[in-house]
Design a protein around this motif. Sequence first.
Motif, PDB file in Angstrom:
ATOM      1  N   ILE A 176       0.832  -1.206   0.000  1.00 20.01           N
ATOM      2  CA  ILE A 176       0.000   0.000   0.000  1.00 20.01           C
ATOM      3  C   ILE A 176       0.867   1.257   0.000  1.00 20.01           C
ATOM      4  O   ILE A 176       0.610   2.210  -0.744  1.00 20.01           O
ATOM      5  N   LYS A 177       1.897   1.270   0.833  1.00 24.13           N
ATOM      6  CA  LYS A 177       2.803   2.425   0.873  1.00 24.13           C
ATOM      7  C   LYS A 177       3.491   2.646  -0.468  1.00 24.13           C
ATOM      8  O   LYS A 177       3.720   3.777  -0.885  1.00 24.13           O
ATOM      9  N   SER A 178       3.813   1.554  -1.154  1.00 23.66           N
ATOM     10  CA  SER A 178       4.550   1.649  -2.417  1.00 23.66           C
ATOM     11  C   SER A 178       3.703   2.217  -3.544  1.00 23.66           C
ATOM     12  O   SER A 178       4.192   3.015  -4.357  1.00 23.66           O
ATOM     13  N   GLN A 180       1.473   4.362  -3.626  1.00 26.36           N
ATOM     14  CA  GLN A 180       1.127   5.786  -3.579  1.00 26.36           C
ATOM     15  C   GLN A 180       1.987   6.622  -4.518  1.00 26.36           C
ATOM     16  O   GLN A 180       1.606   7.742  -4.885  1.00 26.36           O
ATOM     17  N   ILE A 181       3.149   6.108  -4.932  1.00 24.50           N
ATOM     18  CA  ILE A 181       4.027   6.890  -5.816  1.00 24.50           C
ATOM     19  C   ILE A 181       3.810   6.571  -7.288  1.00 24.50           C
ATOM     20  O   ILE A 181       4.461   7.164  -8.150  1.00 24.50           O
ATOM     21  N   ASP A 183       2.501   6.832 -10.907  1.00 23.84           N
ATOM     22  CA  ASP A 183       2.043   8.063 -11.568  1.00 23.84           C
ATOM     23  C   ASP A 183       1.125   7.771 -12.755  1.00 23.84           C
ATOM     24  O   ASP A 183       1.108   8.490 -13.742  1.00 23.84           O
ATOM     25  N   ILE A 204      -4.565   3.277   4.669  1.00 22.84           N
ATOM     26  CA  ILE A 204      -5.170   3.768   3.429  1.00 22.84           C
ATOM     27  C   ILE A 204      -5.729   5.172   3.637  1.00 22.84           C
ATOM     28  O   ILE A 204      -5.549   6.066   2.791  1.00 22.84           O
ATOM     29  N   LEU A 207      -2.899   7.842   3.960  1.00 21.69           N
ATOM     30  CA  LEU A 207      -2.228   8.136   2.692  1.00 21.69           C
ATOM     31  C   LEU A 207      -3.186   8.706   1.642  1.00 21.69           C
ATOM     32  O   LEU A 207      -2.781   8.936   0.500  1.00 21.69           O
ATOM     33  N   SER A 208      -4.443   8.913   2.047  1.00 26.62           N
ATOM     34  CA  SER A 208      -5.476   9.450   1.149  1.00 26.62           C
ATOM     35  C   SER A 208      -5.604   8.612  -0.131  1.00 26.62           C
ATOM     36  O   SER A 208      -5.670   9.134  -1.243  1.00 26.62           O
ATOM     37  N   LEU A 209      -5.645   7.308   0.069  1.00 22.01           N
ATOM     38  CA  LEU A 209      -5.729   6.377  -1.057  1.00 22.01           C
ATOM     39  C   LEU A 209      -7.084   5.679  -1.149  1.00 22.01           C
ATOM     40  O   LEU A 209      -7.224   4.658  -1.824  1.00 22.01           O
ATOM     41  N   LYS A 212      -8.267   4.682  -4.448  1.00 22.43           N
ATOM     42  CA  LYS A 212      -7.383   3.839  -5.243  1.00 22.43           C
ATOM     43  C   LYS A 212      -7.133   2.462  -4.636  1.00 22.43           C
ATOM     44  O   LYS A 212      -6.810   1.510  -5.357  1.00 22.43           O
TER      45      LYS A 212
END
Length: 324
Positions: A176-178, A180-181, A183, A204, A207-209, A212
Amino acid sequence: MKIAYFSCSTIYGGVEKIIIETLNELCKDNEILLIVPRGCQYKNQLDSKVTIYEYKSYDKRYNPFLYAEIYKVLKDFSAQILHSHAAKATQIGFVISKFMDFKFIATKHNNRKGKIFNRVKNVICVSKAVANTVNHETKTLYFGIKNQAIKRDLPDIFTITAVGRLDLIKGFDQLIKSVQILDFPFILQIIGDGKEKENLQNLINELSLNDKVKLLGFRSDIAQILANSHLQVISSLKEGFPISLIEGIFYSHVLISTPVGGIVEILDSNFFIENNNFATKIEEIYQNYNDFKTKFAQTHSKFRQILTFENYILNLKNYYKEVK
């Protein structure tokens, strides 16, 4: 033949799926008993021909009342085979086997130490990597699945799916952390339930995901979801031989994984995630998707003939006949 299975797990996961599907097949021509703790969450998935005994004693491996209770159940059943799954059930079964006349078999599902398996004569390991953790000769049996006819329908947005119980060892937090980058537009959906659900949802949110990354919970249509996904990711820190790998071989367009456990025995190295660089590998696949899709199908097609449920059951039945 009278076959007793013994598990000290109440939750539903990969090991329990193996137990359920195996017993539902074996009960067609054998008398089957499943011994589990009270509150077993998966008992309703078993065929009505399978006798289920939920033991009442305190669930600790050194509880003498538990040993006495299991002993009585096995004696009343007149078990010819006792097959335990995982370390706790194996330790209890090993002690009881010293006082009863049946074939004792234990399955080791992971590559943690589990010293009790060194003392059991007949050990089944779910992969060669797991077999390497036992200090004597064992039998490696890959599980298999029944292939389903699935219609594939990829969505417009790049869809990534991960499957497994929500546990730290599955590495979903790092995945999940990955992402977020990344593009490019994507959806990450994680199938499964477990004790880390709240923590993962909080991550989640932080990270405002939310738009997504989705936690889908338990699903019975995993094959269809994988077929409707562009990419499957296994992010585990450790594994024995996950069912999600087999499902991916059959249904996923592309599968990538951390190089852990028995996964390296099946998955081509071009589909490994090195040093937990999930985003880098996902980006590479996104940019070269058709090439990866073609190569994945070509490289792993042979395993669709090997990792079948029919092969697994045949090999298991033969092993039951061979052991003493």
